[in-house]
Structure formats: structure tokens, C-alpha cells
Design a protein around this motif. Structure first.
Motif, mmCIF file in Angstrom:
data_model
loop_
_atom_site.group_PDB
_atom_site.id
_atom_site.type_symbol
_atom_site.label_atom_id
_atom_site.label_comp_id
_atom_site.label_asym_id
_atom_site.label_seq_id
_atom_site.Cartn_x
_atom_site.Cartn_y
_atom_site.Cartn_z
ATOM 1 N N ARG A 139 18.350 -10.828 14.508
ATOM 2 C CA ARG A 139 17.216 -9.893 14.581
ATOM 3 C C ARG A 139 17.466 -8.806 15.613
ATOM 4 O O ARG A 139 17.253 -7.616 15.347
ATOM 5 N N ILE A 143 17.934 -4.846 14.777
ATOM 6 C CA ILE A 143 17.032 -3.845 15.359
ATOM 7 C C ILE A 143 17.827 -2.754 16.061
ATOM 8 O O ILE A 143 17.557 -1.549 15.888
ATOM 9 N N GLY A 146 19.665 -0.735 13.314
ATOM 10 C CA GLY A 146 18.714 0.045 12.529
ATOM 11 C C GLY A 146 18.150 1.205 13.324
ATOM 12 O O GLY A 146 17.968 2.318 12.789
ATOM 13 N N PRO A 154 15.399 1.496 20.231
ATOM 14 C CA PRO A 154 15.257 0.092 19.842
ATOM 15 C C PRO A 154 13.983 -0.552 20.392
ATOM 16 O O PRO A 154 13.406 -1.433 19.745
ATOM 17 N N CYS A 157 11.140 -0.338 18.008
ATOM 18 C CA CYS A 157 11.384 -0.854 16.658
ATOM 19 C C CYS A 157 10.992 -2.333 16.569
ATOM 20 O O CYS A 157 11.071 -3.074 17.548
ATOM 21 N N THR A 158 10.607 -2.722 15.385
ATOM 22 C CA THR A 158 10.285 -4.129 15.118
ATOM 23 C C THR A 158 10.989 -4.558 13.847
ATOM 24 O O THR A 158 11.417 -3.716 13.032
ATOM 25 N N ALA A 159 11.104 -5.886 13.677
ATOM 26 C CA ALA A 159 11.703 -6.436 12.457
ATOM 27 C C ALA A 159 10.663 -7.280 11.744
ATOM 28 O O ALA A 159 9.950 -8.075 12.366
ATOM 29 N N VAL A 164 13.915 -3.296 9.337
ATOM 30 C CA VAL A 164 13.625 -2.801 10.680
ATOM 31 C C VAL A 164 12.675 -1.618 10.548
ATOM 32 O O VAL A 164 12.908 -0.708 9.743
ATOM 33 N N HIS A 165 11.602 -1.657 11.321
ATOM 34 C CA HIS A 165 10.570 -0.641 11.226
ATOM 35 C C HIS A 165 10.520 0.190 12.509
ATOM 36 O O HIS A 165 10.561 -0.356 13.615
ATOM 37 N N SER A 170 11.343 2.827 7.868
ATOM 38 C CA SER A 170 11.920 1.479 7.853
ATOM 39 C C SER A 170 13.279 1.517 7.166
ATOM 40 O O SER A 170 13.586 2.445 6.405
ATOM 41 N N TYR A 173 17.437 -4.679 5.735
ATOM 42 C CA TYR A 173 18.604 -5.374 6.284
ATOM 43 C C TYR A 173 19.836 -5.108 5.436
ATOM 44 O O TYR A 173 20.952 -4.986 5.961
#
Length: 769
Positions: A139, A143, A146, A154, A157-159, A164-165, A170, A173
Motif C-alpha cells: 500500500r 501510494i 501513484g 504522497p 493520497c489515500t489507497a 490510489v486517490h 485516482s 493499481y
């Protein structure tokens, strides 16, 4: 569509491993080299890896391809417990993967996987920290990659859901993996330090999900060891010698066998590992021909030790051993080595002997193995529970280096501990070496039973001393049986005491209980006659399957001796003090958690309510398997006893389980249901005996496990917990037998001290003065 990847789809490397103990496997567990070995199309069931572009593999435990498919590598054997689903969801939860894109593959015996064993209810417990760290690493790396690709920070960003958003944008993966830009590497120390998601943020663990292998198992596409085939292979069936050990072939006459169409020849196996001494293999072009020809083959042997062994002799020898003051090994339990004081000055003392019969595994799929040699490498296709144990023996039998042997993993049509002992692989391998062609060995049900690594018969002596006020001052437990670890795995895997004594932990676990009983002594005694006569094996629940039968029956007897309610008596002893306080990480709460499941099961079962005539409620509890990995479980059994026939009918089983975090709710329920019914089966139905060195029952016409009509109502519940997840495959098996025995006493006032409890035994007890 099935999400269980078959050998035709897998890209596991063609290599094998040496034996690695668990403590030494940690350094191997997190390799970071991307290994995608070319698979030879000539090897059965394999194809070259699909050209899906770069893959992202932050650890050896999973990879993500360009389509976003997450493939999780499973080293545990699948034998109906859906272990792949349970383990994959641990990793997928931390990874924030899309569950619909998760696949599992059961890997082969490459040394990078570390210790490969499936037993002891260890799989989820041992894998949880490893897969949590692997998922977290993936993860974080995704992140970071991405964020770079999207030009984002980073930290912002969230997963989630396999992507990855970053704000309103987004990236999946799969697209990140396809970019080939993921470069983050983690050292083992960095992995251990990675933060794991808070419980409240879990999306897969503890939630209902679709089992990854359910479709394949139900639509017929799942491939088991018995399904393995190879062009040009011949079939083999063994002609088994009169004894498990030491038999030697004197002569072979195959005149009658030659009349069978398809019979080719016989082989007298030369086994340097001494795993299958005296074996003769019948070789044929079809399995039917091998079956018929084996029955017609006339072999004369010189038998080894135990040719005249009986069940009674084994039991009598066990009684003599536990009666001796010396011998055996004292466990490190008491603060000193003094013998508990059972003198004439004691206010009262109770003592009893408990016994259990020989038990067979009788897994649905008989033992089998397909072996062949290619380019100097011996490859075996089979289902197995402990690849790390049998590989060195295979190498010795074949006279080659361990790097020249590889095991290909298949689904198991039941294992229950039988396939921890991979002895059945040796004859197939030896036959293929002798013939220089692929050999598929399949045993009949009768062959399987005769060659079984049975659960040894056992004898146990327990004693308890009370002072004048009825308080327990001392307790001792002496347990004698064959030692499977000593016989099959060897002395290096035996447990050691502080004074250097060695004992089989799987033949005594459960006796080292969590009750406060004053001066406590536990002694493990090996039945040397059992060890010499057959190969004692591990069977579902192992030691606690019989040690807890004696312990919980005896605790019930002690409660009645002290004129105390059996539930109240147990709660009084489960104080959680001293050595029973528990410890982190696995046994937090100690005996107090065991007391809680006892309280809950008594309440759910209606403890103390008036029941019909000849109907009783009995209780039993256990910590499951091992003190450093306790699964707290309690059972209340409601039974009815027919005084005219002696038939015991179990009407209801109520179980409460505290196994810490429940990873796979549906799988957990199935494990407890299966374990409880196996415990019931062994308590009332299962059991064989040795006669002339062989088990008497070799098929299901005389060996009669629990039938569907005898399945009682089941009420199973779990304690909600955020503690470490521990084992669920076996603990329920340990409590049902003693709960039934205690219920019979509650219903009739007679105490049975041997399992299986037969109608004849019940009638005899009812008629006894």
C-alpha cells in the motif's frame, strides 16, 4: 469464475528448499527480488507466464499485474478449511485491494518460502503479522508511486478499492504496476516497523466475503492430488508388509498377477531412508489392473517388530509406564521439582485412570502421489501438509541433493494431520527412479487405513489432593502414548525442559492447563511399544484431543467430590494469577478469558435448568492447542441416555470460542462446526484396535464415524475481540468428548473413563454395583 489459480496458470519457480525451522525463516520471509522463472511447457500443467507487462512485487507474498489482479502466494495446504481465503484477506485488507481482483496460488517447495507446514492451528496465527506487513508495504509503495505519476504529494493520497486517490483523481493499481515505476524496497526491519491499520478501518477482516476457492470446489474444476496425470505414466499400488517397521521380502510370486491384462511387473523397493521397508510395488498400465494384480501377488516376508501386537498389550504397557515413579519427562511447571505431597495425612485424595482407543484419520481422498524425473530433478505432484519435513527424507531415499527434489502442491481431499507425515511420497519416488518413467501411486481405502499414522492409544493417571477445608493443594497428570514428533520428525523438534529433558509437546499439550491447583506436576511418558509397532501420527487437535478428555473429566469428578457445581468449580480455579495470568502478544488475559467462555456457555446452554429423565448437561473447557497460542473454548453438551440399549444421543452442543480477532467469519464457523463434530465422532463412534500388529478396521463398513443422522443441534458463538488472531482448526475438538462424558454422568450417575463410549460400555456401567 474461480479465483483459485491452478498449476496451469501459476508461475512459481521450479526449485525447492531445505528444511528451515520457524525461527530461522524470518530472514527468508521477505525477499524482494522479482522471481518469474520461465516455466517449461513440457512440465505437466505449466505454461509460460502471460505477457501482461511489468508486475509490482514489493514482497514475495504477492504481485499485481497490469490488469490489477492481485495474486497472493499461499504456502499452507488447502484441505477444505479455505485457508487461502482467510490468509489472502489479511494481505488484501492492508493493501486496500479490490477483493474481486484477488487470486490465490498454492506455491511449490521453493526455499524462499521458509517453513512450509499446515497444522497445529498455526496458519492464520503465524501468517497474520507477515501478511499484514506485506500488505502495508504494498500500500505504501503504491501510494508513493501513484502520487509521483499523478504529480501529487504522497501525504495527500489515500489507497482504497484497488486504486490510489489524490483529491478528485485516482489511478488503479494495475495502471501503477503497468507503469513499471514502483521502486520502493523494504528491509525486514522496516517491514516489522510498518504501521498496521486500526481495527475500525478494516474492510475485509471479520467481514463476509466470497471464498476464493468455493467456485472451483463446487463446479468440479478444483484439482486434487488424485487428479494429477501425465502422458505415459504407469500406475502403482503397494503390497503392504505385515509390519510397519522392519519387514523384509523373502520371495515374490507373480504368476497369478501376470494373468491380469495391463500388469507390467513388480518392484521390491530399496529404501535408504527406511520409510517403507518391505514394500512391493505392483506396476500396471491402469489403476484397475494395479488393483487386481496386487491382490493376486504372492509375497512372503520376514516380519519386523510388533507382528503380534494387540491393543490390550499397548494399553497394559501404558498403564505400567504411568504407574512407575521414574521414567518420562516432567514439564517445567512447578517452582520446584518436588513430588506433590499425596500422603496419608491428606484430608482427601482422588485418583483415576483415563484411556483412549486408537483412532484413524480416514480422510476422503486416499493417499496418492505422482512422481517423475526430468533433467536430473525429481518432481512429485501430491497434496501434503508439511513439505519441509518430507523433502530431506525424499532426498535421502533417492540418493540425491535436496536441490534435486521439488514438490508441486495440490488441494487435499482431507488431511486432518495425516498428510503432515509425507511417507506416502517415498514409494512413488522410488518407483519412478527404478523405472525411469512417471509413476502414479494410489492406495485403496484399505491400504490407506493399514498404512495410517494413527493417533496412538493413550493411558493417563490423574491425582488431586484436598486439604481439610476442601481446597486443592496439589495435582499431578501422567500421560502415556506414542510420540508422533519423536518418531516422524526426529529429536530435533522435541521440546526441551530446563534440565535438558526432551519430550513430544504434541503428546502432552493440554495437560499443562490454566487452573490454579496448588503444586502442579505434569509428566509426559512415551509408549515405546507404540513407537516401535507403528508410526504414531498427528490427528486433528493432537495431544489435547486426549489429554483434555482426561483433564476435563477429572475436573468434573473433582467438582462432585468437593460437592461443588462443575461450572462454579471451574470458575473458582480460573483465577488468572501467577503462571496463569497470560502474556502478550498471544495470551493476553490468560485464564480470565477461559473463565469468560465458561460463563457464557453455561448461560447460553441454560445451566442449572431442570431436564427430562435420563437427560444431562455436561460442561468442559480448554485453551485449545498450546499455552503460547491459546484459543479459549467451552462446550456444554446435552445428552440423553437410553438405559435399555446404552445408546447415548447428543441432542445439542453449545460452544463459545474466544480466538481473538476473527479473520474469516464463515471459515471460523465452519472450523468450529467441523472440529466439534469430529470431537463428537471420536467420543461416541470412532476407534479401532490393533490385532496381530495391524488395525482391525480398514474400511467404513466397520469403522463408523459420525453419521448425518447423529448430528445434534449446534449453537456456536464467538467472543468479539481485537486480540491477536489464534487457531481455530482444532480447539473445538478437544472439549466435546469430556462434555459428553460429564453429561452422561449428570444424566445417569455413572462415569465413563474410556473413549469411544460405546453402548456396551454404558450398559456395563449402569449395571455395575
Amino acid at each position: 469464475m474461480s479465483r483459485l489459480i491452478t498449476r496451469a496458470e501459476a508461475t512459481a519457480p521450479f526449485s525447492r528448499r531445505g528444511f528451515l525451522v520457524a525461527s530461522g525463516a524470518a530472514g527468508v520471509a521477505f525477499g524482494f527480488s522479482r522471481v518469474l522463472a520461465a516455466i517449461d511447457p513440457a512440465v505437466p500443467g505449466s505454461v509460460p507466464a502471460a505477457a501482461t507487462g511489468p508486475q509490482f512485487e514489493p514482497t514475495i507474498w504477492f504481485g499485481i499485474d497490469a490488469a490489477g489482479i492481485v495474486t497472493v502466494n499461499i504456502i499452507r495446504a488447502e484441505m477444505g478449511q479455505h485457508v487461502g481465503t482467510a490468509l489472502a484477506r489479511i494481505l488484501a485488507d492492508e493493501l486496500e485491494a479490490d477483493w474481486d481482483k484477488v487470486r490465490i496460488v498454492h506455491v511449490d517447495s521453493d526455499p524462499k518460502w521458509g517453513l512450509m507446514v499446515t497444522g497445529g492451528s498455526w496458519s492464520v496465527w503465524q501468517t497474520f503479522p507477515v501478511f499484514s506487513q506485506a500488505g502495508a508495504a504494498g500500500r505504501i509503495a503504491l501510494i508513493e508511486a501513484g502520487a509521483k505519476l499523478m504529480g501529487a504529494n504522497p501525504a495527500n493520497c489515500t489507497a482504497k478499492g484497488g486504486a490510489v486517490h489524490a483529491g478528485g483523481r485516482s489511478m488503479s493499481y494495475g495502471d501503477i504496476a503497468k507503469s513499471g515505476t514502483v521502486a520502493r524496497q523494504f528491509t525486514p526491519d522496516e517491514l516489522k516497523a510498518l504501521p498496521i491499520k486500526p481495527v475500525k478501518e478494516r474492510r475485509l477482516i471479520g467481514r463476509e466475503t466470497h471464498g476464493l476457492d468455493i467456485d472451483a470446489k463446487t463446479n468440479g474444476t478444483a484439482v486434487y492430488g488424485i487428479d494429477a496425470k501425465l502422458p505415459g505414466m504407469v500406475y502403482a499400488r503397494p503390497k503392504l508388509p505385515p509390519t510397519r517397521n522392519g519387514s523384509k521380502v523373502v520371495s515374490v510370486d507373480d504368476a497369478a498377477a501376470k494373468k491380469v491384462k495391463g500388469y507390467l511387473r513388480y518392484l521390491v523397493l530399496d529404501d535408504p531412508s527406511d520409510t517403507v521397508p518391505g514394500w512391493v510395488m505392483v506396476i500396471a498400465t491402469s489403476y484397475y489392473a494395479a488393483l487386481k494384480a496386487t491382490d493376486l501377488l504372492d509375497v512372503t516376508w520376514t516380519p519386523g517388530p510388533g507382528a503380534d501386537m494387540s491393543e490390550q498389550t499397548l494399553q497394559d504397557h501404558g498403564r505400567a509406564l504411568v504407574a512407575k515413579a521414574d521414567g518420562g519427562i516432567l514439564l517445567d511447571i512447578a517452582d520446584d521439582d518436588s513430588t506433590p505431597n499425596f500422603t496419608a495425612a491428606a484430608a482427601s485424595t482422588i485418583e483415576q485412570i483415563y484411556t483412549t482407543a486408537t483412532v484413524l484419520h480416514f480422510q476422503l481422498e486416499p493417499l496418492n502421489a505422482l512422481a517423475f524425473e526430468k533433467d536430473g530433478v525429481f518432481e512429485i505432484h501430491t497434496g501434503n501438509q508439511w513439505q519441509s519435513l518430507i523433502l530431506p527424507t525424499l532426498a535421502k531415499a533417492l540418493g540425491v541433493a535436496e536441490t534435486k527434489v521439488v514438490l508441486r502442491s495440490y488441494l487435499l481431499g482431507g488431511g486432518f494431520g495425516r498428510r503432515l507425515n509425507g511417507d506416502y511420497i517415498i514409494p512413488a519416488a522410488l518407483a519412478t527412479k527404478a523405472l525411469a518413467r512417471p509413476v502414479k501411486m494410489i492406495m485403496t481405502r484399505e491400504d490407506d487405513a493399514r498404512f495410517d499414522s494413527v493417533r496412538s492409544p493413550s493411558v493417563q493417571r490423574l491425582r488431586m489432593h484436598f486439604d481439610g477445608s476442601g481446597q486443592i493443594q496439589a495435582m499431578e497428570h501422567h500421560a502415556c502414548a506414542g510420540w508422533p514428533t519423536q518418531v516422524i520428525a526426529g529429536p530435533t523438534l522435541l521440546a526441551k525442559t530446563k534440565k535438558g529433558g526432551q519430550y513430544d509437546p504434541f503428546a502432552i499439550s493440554g495437560a499443562d492447563h490454566w487452573y490454579d491447583v496448588g503444586h502442579q506436576q505434569v509428566r509426559a511418558v512415551a509408549n515405546d511399544l507404540a513407537n516401535a509397532t507403528f508410526r504414531p501420527g498427528w490427528l486433528r487437535s493432537v495431544g489435547p484431543g486426549w489429554t483434555n478428555w482426561a483433564l476435563e473429566s477429572f475436573i468434573d469428578e473433582a467438582a462432585h467430590h468437593s460437592k461443588t457445581d462443575p461450572v462454579a468449580f471451574r470458575l473458582k480455579l480460573l483465577t488468572g494469577k501467577g503462571r496463569n495470568a497470560g502474556s502478550a502478544p498471544n495470551a493476553v488475559g490468560g485464564a480470565l478469558r477461559q473463565a469468560e467462555v465458561v460463563r457464557r456457555v453455561a448461560e447460553k446452554a441454560g445451566w442449572g435448568a431442570k431436564l427430562p429423565a435420563d437427560t444431562g448437561l455436561g460442561v468442559a473447557t480448554s485453551f485449545g492447542q498450546e499455552r503460547d497460542m491459546p484459543t479459549w473454548v467451552a462446550c456444554a453438551a446435552q445428552v440423553h441416555v437410553d438405559r435399555a440399549t446404552g445408546i447415548v444421543r447428543v441432542e445439542k452442543l453449545t460452544l463459545v470460542v474466544d480466538a481473538g480477532t476473527i479473520v474469516d467469519p464463515d471459515g471460523a464457523l465452519a472450523q468450529v462446526q467441523g472440529g466439534a463434530l469430529w470431537g463428537l465422532s471420536m467420543a461416541l463412534h470412532e476407534g479401532t484396535e490393533f490385532a496381530a500388529g495391524q488395525v482391525k478396521d480398514t474400511n467404513l463398513n466397520t469403522y463408523t464415524p459420525l453419521r448425518i443422522a447423529d448430528v445434534p443441534q449446534l449453537d456456536i458463538s464467538f467472543v468479539e475481540s481485537e486480540n491477536v488472531p489464534v487457531g481455530l482448526g482444532e480447539p473445538a475438538t478437544t472439549v466435546v468428548g469430556p462434555a459428553i462424558g460429564n453429561a452422561i454422568y449428570a444424566a445417569t450417575g455413572v462415569r465413563l473413563r474410556h473413549i469411544p463410549i460405546t453402548p456396551a460400555a454404558v450398559l456395563a456401567a449402569l449395571k455395575a454395583p
